[in-house]
Write a protein that holds these residues in place. Structure first.
Motif, PDB file in Angstrom:
ATOM      1  N   THR A 131      50.521 -66.137 -77.016  1.00 25.36           N
ATOM      2  CA  THR A 131      49.591 -66.458 -78.117  1.00 25.36           C
ATOM      3  C   THR A 131      48.127 -66.226 -77.779  1.00 25.36           C
ATOM      4  O   THR A 131      47.251 -66.714 -78.488  1.00 25.36           O
ATOM      5  CB  THR A 131      49.762 -67.907 -78.629  1.00 25.36           C
ATOM      6  N   THR A 134      59.191 -63.748 -81.417  1.00 26.96           N
ATOM      7  CA  THR A 134      59.460 -65.180 -81.392  1.00 26.96           C
ATOM      8  C   THR A 134      59.830 -65.584 -79.979  1.00 26.96           C
ATOM      9  O   THR A 134      60.445 -64.820 -79.232  1.00 26.96           O
ATOM     10  CB  THR A 134      60.612 -65.570 -82.347  1.00 26.96           C
ATOM     11  N   TYR A 141      60.037 -69.858 -82.117  1.00 23.19           N
ATOM     12  CA  TYR A 141      58.709 -69.990 -82.724  1.00 23.19           C
ATOM     13  C   TYR A 141      58.050 -68.625 -82.854  1.00 23.19           C
ATOM     14  O   TYR A 141      58.042 -67.831 -81.904  1.00 23.19           O
ATOM     15  CB  TYR A 141      57.807 -70.901 -81.885  1.00 23.19           C
ATOM     16  N   ASP A 142      57.470 -68.357 -84.002  1.00 22.02           N
ATOM     17  CA  ASP A 142      56.748 -67.118 -84.230  1.00 22.02           C
ATOM     18  C   ASP A 142      55.410 -67.165 -83.502  1.00 22.02           C
ATOM     19  O   ASP A 142      54.651 -68.139 -83.652  1.00 22.02           O
ATOM     20  CB  ASP A 142      56.529 -66.909 -85.733  1.00 22.02           C
ATOM     21  N   ARG A 151      52.525 -67.221 -86.329  1.00 24.58           N
ATOM     22  CA  ARG A 151      52.534 -68.276 -87.339  1.00 24.58           C
ATOM     23  C   ARG A 151      52.656 -69.679 -86.759  1.00 24.58           C
ATOM     24  O   ARG A 151      52.292 -70.660 -87.414  1.00 24.58           O
ATOM     25  CB  ARG A 151      53.692 -68.039 -88.324  1.00 24.58           C
ATOM     26  N   GLN A 152      53.192 -69.795 -85.544  1.00 23.44           N
ATOM     27  CA  GLN A 152      53.420 -71.125 -84.964  1.00 23.44           C
ATOM     28  C   GLN A 152      52.881 -71.231 -83.544  1.00 23.44           C
ATOM     29  O   GLN A 152      53.570 -71.669 -82.630  1.00 23.44           O
ATOM     30  CB  GLN A 152      54.920 -71.431 -84.982  1.00 23.44           C
ATOM     31  N   ARG A 205      50.646 -73.209 -82.097  1.00 23.74           N
ATOM     32  CA  ARG A 205      50.488 -74.543 -81.499  1.00 23.74           C
ATOM     33  C   ARG A 205      51.815 -75.088 -80.997  1.00 23.74           C
ATOM     34  O   ARG A 205      51.902 -75.635 -79.898  1.00 23.74           O
ATOM     35  CB  ARG A 205      49.867 -75.495 -82.521  1.00 23.74           C
ATOM     36  N   GLN A 206      52.853 -74.946 -81.825  1.00 21.08           N
ATOM     37  CA  GLN A 206      54.176 -75.399 -81.386  1.00 21.08           C
ATOM     38  C   GLN A 206      54.648 -74.607 -80.177  1.00 21.08           C
ATOM     39  O   GLN A 206      55.200 -75.159 -79.220  1.00 21.08           O
ATOM     40  CB  GLN A 206      55.184 -75.256 -82.529  1.00 21.08           C
TER      41      GLN A 206
END
Length: 341
Positions: free
Chosen positions: A62, A72, A76-77, A80-81, A83-84
């Motif tokens: 990220t 992914t 998790y993408d 788009r994701q 933080r997760q």
């Protein structure tokens, strides 16, 4: 902030990459990369300088946004994701990123608190990892006083604070001496034994053979080969038959006899006096059978007869046209694009 320790249901592999593209001006650092990393394994990503290895790791962790494609990590993408995703991954780059002014223990404690561990849990995790990485005695000293190997071990420990499901290792042993490199390898193997999935970029062929269960070779932003180590060696072809006579006196007569067989396409033999054997490069099963038959017909007593696949370094050279060299992806220093958080 809620700490996320579990991965979403339905994730079929730890890392899935499809059609990933990244440009730096006119340079196409990634050009439609596809990649799958199975859970609990080590995927080695090999390639010459500028192949796109570090760019791939930066996107998957990220730190950089792709221009096209999708990726992914544990479901998790990466766009788009973010933080997760950051709560289930660890990252160790080419250079130690710890705060050199802080003691080793405080580095780990601080990261634990940033990951929302309680004070008690952060202290316990820092103590646990210092012991695991043989840094307990140095834990109260500023990290700036550590040797290069100690800083690298501290960096690995820092990446493990949050008990990541996936660990990205980008040239993790760059510049380390052989003993320290072996120590890092042992720790990586221990992590995988604990169920961690590892994506490893390296140009050390021995490192790839020691750690990786599967390999992906990239060059100029494209995946040019993938599979298990032995599978890639077989794809390159070119087995070598090593024949060791029981009596070394037969070495040179055996080599001359094999050279005189007239087998189509058979390369010249090489006498390895140090290991008391004759090396015969063979390109097909037919050649192999003919050589073995010729040796048997001459009644020479053998102590061993083995076939050897090409070394991983030879595979790398054959696939990329380059020899493995000093690691480092070329990424423009003025790149400021990051994933929004």
């Amino acid at each position: 902030m809620t700490r996320i320790d579990t991965k979403p249901s339905g994730a079929t592999s730890a890392v899935t990459v499809r059609g990933l593209v990244k440009h730096y001006g006119e340079t196409r650092a990634l050009d439609g990369v596809d990649l799958d990393v199975r859970e609990g394994t080590v995927m080695g990503v090999l390639g010459p300088n500028g192949a796109g290895k570090t760019t791939l790791v930066r996107i998957l962790s990220t730190l950089l946004a792709p221009d096209a494609g999708r990726a992914t990590v544990v479901g998790y993408d990466v766009v788009r994701q973010p933080r997760q995703l950051r709560r289930v991954i660890g990252l160790t780059g080419q250079y130690a990123s710890v705060d050199e002014k802080l003691p080793g223990w405080e580095n780990l404690y601080l990261i634990g608190r940033l990951l929302d561990l309680s004070r008690k849990d952060a202290r316990g995790r820092a103590d646990e990892l210092l012991e695991r990485f043989s840094l307990t005695e140095a834990g109260k000293r500023p990290a700036g006083t550590y040797s290069g190997g100690m800083r690298r071990r501290l960096d690995l420990a820092a990446s493990m604070i949050g008990r990541p499901a996936v660990l990205f290792l980008d040239e993790p042993t760059t510049g380390l001496d052989p003993r320290t490199r072996n120590e890092v390898w042992d720790e990586v193997k221990a992590m995988v034994g604990d169920g961690v999935t590892v994506l490893l970029t390296t140009q050390y062929m021995e490192e790839a053979e020691q750690l990786a269960s599967e390999l992906t070779v990239v060059d100029r932003g494209k995946v040019i080969a993938n599979g298990g180590i032995e599978e890639l060696k077989a794809k390159v072809g070119g087995r070598t038959l090593r024949i060791r006579p029981a009596d070394p006196i037969h070495l040179r007569p055996l080599a001359r006899a094999l050279d005189g067989l007239g087998i189509t396409g058979l390369a010249a033999t090489v006498v390895d006096t140090e290991r008391g054997s004759v090396l015969v490069p063979v390109l097909s099963d037919e050649q192999l059978t003919a050589v073995v038959a010729a040796v048997t017909a001459r009644g020479i007593t053998l102590s061993s007869l083995t076939t050897e696949l090409p070394s991983l370094d030879e595979v790398f050279l054959s696939l990329t046209g380059h020899r493995a060299s000093a690691p480092q992806d070329t990424v423009p220093t003025d790149t400021r694009e990051e994933v929004a958080v």
